[in-house]
Design a protein around this motif. Structure first.
Motif, PDB file in Angstrom:
ATOM      1  N   ALA A  12      38.264  36.757  31.118  1.00  0.00           N
ATOM      2  CA  ALA A  12      37.599  35.649  31.808  1.00  0.00           C
ATOM      3  C   ALA A  12      38.617  34.668  32.372  1.00  0.00           C
ATOM      4  CB  ALA A  12      36.652  34.931  30.839  1.00  0.00           C
ATOM      5  N   LEU A  13      39.651  34.353  31.599  1.00  0.00           N
ATOM      6  CA  LEU A  13      40.690  33.441  32.072  1.00  0.00           C
ATOM      7  C   LEU A  13      41.448  34.039  33.244  1.00  0.00           C
ATOM      8  CD1 LEU A  13      42.359  30.871  31.799  1.00  0.00           C
ATOM      9  CD2 LEU A  13      43.777  32.046  30.097  1.00  0.00           C
ATOM     10  N   GLY A  14      41.753  35.349  33.162  1.00  0.00           N
ATOM     11  CA  GLY A  14      42.472  36.008  34.258  1.00  0.00           C
ATOM     12  C   GLY A  14      41.698  35.962  35.556  1.00  0.00           C
ATOM     13  N   ILE A  15      40.397  36.224  35.490  1.00  0.00           N
ATOM     14  CA  ILE A  15      39.556  36.182  36.693  1.00  0.00           C
ATOM     15  C   ILE A  15      39.482  34.760  37.235  1.00  0.00           C
ATOM     16  CG2 ILE A  15      37.194  36.460  37.544  1.00  0.00           C
ATOM     17  CD1 ILE A  15      36.911  38.791  35.568  1.00  0.00           C
ATOM     18  N   ALA A  18      42.766  33.756  38.838  1.00  0.00           N
ATOM     19  CA  ALA A  18      43.093  34.496  40.061  1.00  0.00           C
ATOM     20  C   ALA A  18      42.270  34.043  41.255  1.00  0.00           C
ATOM     21  CB  ALA A  18      42.888  35.991  39.835  1.00  0.00           C
ATOM     22  N   ILE A  19      41.087  33.482  41.000  1.00  0.00           N
ATOM     23  CA  ILE A  19      40.251  33.007  42.102  1.00  0.00           C
ATOM     24  C   ILE A  19      40.934  31.823  42.776  1.00  0.00           C
ATOM     25  CG2 ILE A  19      38.060  31.934  42.713  1.00  0.00           C
ATOM     26  CD1 ILE A  19      36.803  33.421  40.364  1.00  0.00           C
ATOM     27  N   PRO A  20      41.180  31.891  44.072  1.00  0.00           N
ATOM     28  CA  PRO A  20      41.855  30.780  44.757  1.00  0.00           C
ATOM     29  C   PRO A  20      41.085  29.476  44.592  1.00  0.00           C
ATOM     30  CG  PRO A  20      41.774  32.718  46.160  1.00  0.00           C
ATOM     31  CD  PRO A  20      40.887  33.014  44.968  1.00  0.00           C
ATOM     32  N   GLY A  21      41.792  28.447  44.234  1.00  0.00           N
ATOM     33  CA  GLY A  21      41.212  27.136  44.053  1.00  0.00           C
ATOM     34  C   GLY A  21      42.279  26.089  44.280  1.00  0.00           C
ATOM     35  N   PRO A  22      42.037  24.833  43.881  1.00  0.00           N
ATOM     36  CA  PRO A  22      43.040  23.783  44.096  1.00  0.00           C
ATOM     37  C   PRO A  22      44.394  24.106  43.493  1.00  0.00           C
ATOM     38  CG  PRO A  22      40.935  22.830  43.476  1.00  0.00           C
ATOM     39  CD  PRO A  22      40.784  24.317  43.310  1.00  0.00           C
ATOM     40  N   LEU A 159      48.158  33.403  32.322  1.00  0.00           N
ATOM     41  CA  LEU A 159      48.460  32.560  33.479  1.00  0.00           C
ATOM     42  C   LEU A 159      49.767  32.974  34.149  1.00  0.00           C
ATOM     43  CD1 LEU A 159      47.342  29.026  32.247  1.00  0.00           C
ATOM     44  CD2 LEU A 159      46.167  30.567  33.814  1.00  0.00           C
ATOM     45  N   LEU A 160      50.765  33.359  33.347  1.00  0.00           N
ATOM     46  CA  LEU A 160      52.016  33.848  33.939  1.00  0.00           C
ATOM     47  C   LEU A 160      51.782  35.134  34.733  1.00  0.00           C
ATOM     48  CD1 LEU A 160      54.688  33.276  31.137  1.00  0.00           C
ATOM     49  CD2 LEU A 160      54.635  32.222  33.408  1.00  0.00           C
ATOM     50  N   PRO A 165      52.884  36.483  40.388  1.00  0.00           N
ATOM     51  CA  PRO A 165      52.773  37.295  41.608  1.00  0.00           C
ATOM     52  C   PRO A 165      52.469  36.469  42.858  1.00  0.00           C
ATOM     53  CG  PRO A 165      51.678  38.403  39.809  1.00  0.00           C
ATOM     54  CD  PRO A 165      52.038  37.041  39.306  1.00  0.00           C
ATOM     55  N   TYR A 166      51.690  35.408  42.703  1.00  0.00           N
ATOM     56  CA  TYR A 166      51.450  34.517  43.842  1.00  0.00           C
ATOM     57  C   TYR A 166      52.763  33.948  44.358  1.00  0.00           C
ATOM     58  CZ  TYR A 166      46.323  34.156  43.732  1.00  0.00           C
ATOM     59  OH  TYR A 166      44.978  34.417  43.832  1.00  0.00           O
ATOM     60  N   LEU A 167      53.646  33.575  43.441  1.00  0.00           N
ATOM     61  CA  LEU A 167      54.940  33.013  43.842  1.00  0.00           C
ATOM     62  C   LEU A 167      55.823  34.077  44.483  1.00  0.00           C
ATOM     63  CD1 LEU A 167      55.738  30.858  40.677  1.00  0.00           C
ATOM     64  CD2 LEU A 167      54.326  30.299  42.650  1.00  0.00           C
TER      65      LEU A 167
END
Length: 205
Positions: A12-15, A18-22, A159-160, A165-167
Motif C-alpha cells: 500500500a505504501l509503495g503504490i 509511486a502515485i505522482p503527487g506534491p 520509499l527508497l 528511480p525517479y531521481l
C-alpha cells in the motif's frame, strides 16, 4: 503483526508513494533543477515526514479510534472525499510541465532536506494515507515496539525503492514532461489509483 500485515503495508505504501503527487512532483523538479545530490537530500526529508506521520499514528490514533469513534469515522470519510477529489484533479488536469518548472528549487543540501520534510508534512495525500489507510491495514490496538521498528524499516526501504528511480530517471524526465500524450497517460493512471483507493477505504467496515 503478521508477515501478511507487513507485506500489505509495504504494498500500500509503495503504490501510494509511486502515485505522482506534491512530493514526487517537487522531487523531480528538484532533480531537474538542482541535481541528484540535492534531490536525494530532499528525498530523506520526505522520508522523515512519512516517519513522523507513522509515529504519530502508532502513538495516538489507536487511542482516538477507541475513544472517539466518530472522529475516526470522520477522518475516514474525509480521506475518501479527498482521494476522490485528487482523482478528479488528475483526470481533468494533473501534472503539467508548468507545475514542475514552477517547483524547481535552489539551495544547499540542508535546505533541500527541509524542503522535503515540509512538503511531506503539508501534503494531504500523505496525511490521508497514514490517517485513513494505515489503520485499515495495521491493527493499531495490538502493535508492539518491535512491530513499530519493522514498520519504520519497511517505510524507509519502500520509499527508497520508489523514489530513487525517479531521481535516476530525472534526466529523461525532461522529454517525458514535454510529451502531452505521456503526461495524459500518467495523470489518468494516477486518477484511477486515487479513485480505487477511495473506493477501497469506503468499502472497509
Amino acid at each position: 503483526m503478521t508477515l501478511t500485515g507487513f507485506l500489505a503495508y509495504s504494498a500500500a505504501l509503495g503504490i501510494a508513494a509511486a502515485i505522482p503527487g506534491p512530493g514526487v512532483t517537487a522531487l523531480v523538479a528538484r532533480a531537474l533543477g538542482s541535481g541528484f545530490r540535492s534531490s536525494l537530500a530532499m528525498s530523506f526529508g520526505l522520508m522523515l515526514g512519512d516517519l513522523t506521520y507513522l509515529t504519530a499514528v502508532v502513538l495516538g490514533l489507536a487511542f482516538v479510534a477507541q475513544t472517539f469513534g466518530m472522529v475516526f469515522l470522520a477522518i475516514k470519510w474525509l480521506g475518501v472525499a479527498y482521494l476522490a477529489f485528487l482523482g478528479w484533479r488528475f483526470w481533468t488536469g494533473g501534472i503539467t510541465p508548468e507545475t514542475v518548472e514552477a517547483k524547481k528549487g535552489k539551495g544547499g543540501l540542508l535546505s533541500s532536506f527541509i524542503a522535503g520534510l515540509t512538503v511531506t508534512l503539508g501534503n494531504p495525500k500523505t496525511m490521508i494515507f497514514y490517517l485513513a489507510i494505515t489503520p485499515t491495514i495495521v491493527d493499531l490496538k495490538t502493535i508492539t515496539l518491535a512491530d513499530y521498528g519493522i514498520l519504520v524499516a519497511l517505510t524507509i526501504v519502500v520509499l527508497l525503492v520508489v523514489l530513487v528511480p525517479y531521481l535516476a530517471l530525472a534526466a529523461k524526465a525532461r522529454w517525458f514532461l514535454k510529451s502531452p500524450r505521456a503526461l495524459k497517460a500518467l495523470n489518468r493512471t494516477a486518477a484511477g489509483f486515487m479513485v480505487g483507493a477511495a473506493a477501497a477505504i469506503a468499502a472497509r467496515q
